[in-house]
Enzyme design. Sequence first.
Site, mmCIF file in Angstrom:
data_model
loop_
_atom_site.group_PDB
_atom_site.id
_atom_site.type_symbol
_atom_site.label_atom_id
_atom_site.label_comp_id
_atom_site.label_asym_id
_atom_site.label_seq_id
_atom_site.Cartn_x
_atom_site.Cartn_y
_atom_site.Cartn_z
ATOM 1 N N HIS A 69 -11.351 -30.327 -3.115
ATOM 2 C CA HIS A 69 -12.779 -29.992 -3.062
ATOM 3 C C HIS A 69 -13.268 -29.543 -4.427
ATOM 4 O O HIS A 69 -12.536 -28.898 -5.174
ATOM 5 C CB HIS A 69 -13.083 -28.961 -1.974
ATOM 6 C CG HIS A 69 -12.353 -27.652 -2.086
ATOM 7 N ND1 HIS A 69 -12.757 -26.633 -2.916
ATOM 8 C CD2 HIS A 69 -11.231 -27.182 -1.464
ATOM 9 C CE1 HIS A 69 -11.944 -25.597 -2.787
ATOM 10 N NE2 HIS A 69 -10.996 -25.907 -1.922
ATOM 11 N N ASP A 71 -16.054 -27.671 -4.890
ATOM 12 C CA ASP A 71 -16.754 -26.380 -4.845
ATOM 13 C C ASP A 71 -15.770 -25.222 -4.955
ATOM 14 O O ASP A 71 -14.564 -25.382 -4.724
ATOM 15 C CB ASP A 71 -17.563 -26.252 -3.544
ATOM 16 C CG ASP A 71 -16.683 -26.365 -2.297
ATOM 17 O OD1 ASP A 71 -15.994 -27.382 -2.141
ATOM 18 O OD2 ASP A 71 -16.669 -25.411 -1.488
ATOM 19 N N ASP A 101 -7.804 -22.634 -6.764
ATOM 20 C CA ASP A 101 -8.459 -23.162 -5.548
ATOM 21 C C ASP A 101 -9.770 -23.836 -5.901
ATOM 22 O O ASP A 101 -10.803 -23.203 -5.826
ATOM 23 C CB ASP A 101 -8.660 -22.006 -4.567
ATOM 24 C CG ASP A 101 -9.168 -22.465 -3.214
ATOM 25 O OD1 ASP A 101 -9.196 -23.680 -2.958
ATOM 26 O OD2 ASP A 101 -9.566 -21.593 -2.413
ATOM 27 N N GLU A 133 -16.443 -27.210 0.850
ATOM 28 C CA GLU A 133 -15.256 -26.890 1.657
ATOM 29 C C GLU A 133 -15.209 -25.401 1.960
ATOM 30 O O GLU A 133 -14.804 -24.978 3.046
ATOM 31 C CB GLU A 133 -13.982 -27.314 0.899
ATOM 32 C CG GLU A 133 -12.696 -27.221 1.717
ATOM 33 C CD GLU A 133 -11.996 -25.872 1.667
ATOM 34 O OE1 GLU A 133 -11.054 -25.654 2.436
ATOM 35 O OE2 GLU A 133 -12.406 -25.006 0.860
ATOM 36 N N GLU A 134 -15.621 -24.604 0.969
ATOM 37 C CA GLU A 134 -15.471 -23.143 1.087
ATOM 38 C C GLU A 134 -16.438 -22.519 2.086
ATOM 39 O O GLU A 134 -16.342 -21.331 2.360
ATOM 40 C CB GLU A 134 -15.644 -22.486 -0.292
ATOM 41 C CG GLU A 134 -14.561 -22.868 -1.306
ATOM 42 C CD GLU A 134 -13.203 -22.247 -1.004
ATOM 43 O OE1 GLU A 134 -13.065 -21.580 0.037
ATOM 44 O OE2 GLU A 134 -12.274 -22.444 -1.811
ATOM 45 N N GLU A 161 -4.436 -28.285 -1.781
ATOM 46 C CA GLU A 161 -4.695 -26.837 -1.751
ATOM 47 C C GLU A 161 -3.473 -26.111 -2.304
ATOM 48 O O GLU A 161 -2.346 -26.602 -2.210
ATOM 49 C CB GLU A 161 -4.974 -26.365 -0.312
ATOM 50 C CG GLU A 161 -6.319 -26.804 0.242
ATOM 51 C CD GLU A 161 -7.504 -25.993 -0.289
ATOM 52 O OE1 GLU A 161 -7.308 -24.971 -0.978
ATOM 53 O OE2 GLU A 161 -8.639 -26.406 -0.008
ATOM 54 N N HIS A 347 -9.767 -16.813 -4.470
ATOM 55 C CA HIS A 347 -10.873 -15.991 -3.972
ATOM 56 C C HIS A 347 -10.790 -14.555 -4.488
ATOM 57 O O HIS A 347 -11.156 -13.613 -3.791
ATOM 58 C CB HIS A 347 -10.911 -15.977 -2.428
ATOM 59 C CG HIS A 347 -11.080 -17.336 -1.823
ATOM 60 N ND1 HIS A 347 -11.550 -17.537 -0.551
ATOM 61 C CD2 HIS A 347 -10.851 -18.585 -2.307
ATOM 62 C CE1 HIS A 347 -11.594 -18.829 -0.280
ATOM 63 N NE2 HIS A 347 -11.158 -19.492 -1.335
HETATM 64 ZN ZN LIG Z 1 -9.530 -24.522 -1.341
#
Ligand SMILES: [Zn+2]
Length: 374
Positions: A69, A71, A101, A133-134, A161, A347
């Site tokens: 992804h 984003d 990520d 995706e997030e 991932e 994150h």
């Molecule tokens: Zn991810």
Amino acid sequence: MDVFDILDRLVAFPSVAGKPNGDIAGWIEAHLAEQGAKVTLLPGPEGDRCNLFATIGPADVPGYILSGHMDVVPASEPQWSSAPFALRRDGERLYGRGTTDMKGFLAAALAAVPALVRLRLARPIHLAFSYDEEIGCRGVPHLIARLPELCAKPLGVIVGEPSGMRAVRGHKGKAAARVVINGRSGHSSRPDLGLNAIHAMSDVLSAAVSEAERLTHGPSDPTFEPAYCSLQAGVIAGGQSVNIIPDSCTLDLEARAIPGIDPAGLLTPVKARAEALAEQGYVVEWKLVSAYPALSLPQDSALAALLGELTGGAPLAAVSYGTEAGLYQGSGLDAIICGPGDIGRAHKPDEYVLARELAACQQMIEALGARCAA
Ligand SMILES: [Zn+2]
């Protein structure tokens, strides 16, 4: 451009989920076209953001998808030691939002493209890069729906991932929902004239709590920790003042399901209790915010064996986080997780990926290419 140059460019796009992504998608499109890949931008229904699909090799032969992804989550934490959208290298570590990520995987895949092009692949390798995706895997379903017109049915999907380059065969599915109860406001001295939305929500909340308890005795799968399906209320909000009858209350719920169980279905008893409040005059809104199914790739599948050989280690049975792999599997494709970085660094402020993880990922992709070569 090597993998570090590419990661530097990708991190510089503040491609936070939920926003238009034309900048990053356009850059990747131009970069891939320059290398000789066939690239298609696939606009989503939002109109201002798109998925990207690229093919190296013959699209009409079954091949492999590398999925990631574009984003990232926001980077507003004050604890960042340097600007989150500027790649900073310190020895082995490359810091920046999305390095783990999962722009590190995107960069490794893009860096491998020139080698893949030179190999004159007999089986194609596709890049499938999604948006949003997030915020609940919102972009990738639109890409999956277009696959039949883009390529022959792939043999497998590798979702990059962060997994420390260890392949992973499973994760739970998840569904998130928001329920809003609307009542009638008024002075708290006259409860007989109002409809207290918070009181009404207590019905929904207790349904959620009792479902959560019931699930602990429900179906289980020892692959997972915990082994059972789960459900929780995560956010509740409502009311303005202690002497005003609250006219609105909002509750956010999520459920996590083991393979074979529909995660959205776990929320059904709670939804029924919410909807029953309509009989008392409340206006109830229920919205399924996001959902993706569990991933469960059999140990004896060809894709699991392939990844075992490419990574030099048997795939792990399961991880605790969810990915787009469940959606690919739901569409009838074998899918597995394998990517650089560590989910424990995602994150968070000072997110980083290691240079050797990127090198290992690029190597794995080039080794996959060698197997796909004539
Ligand atoms: Zn991810």
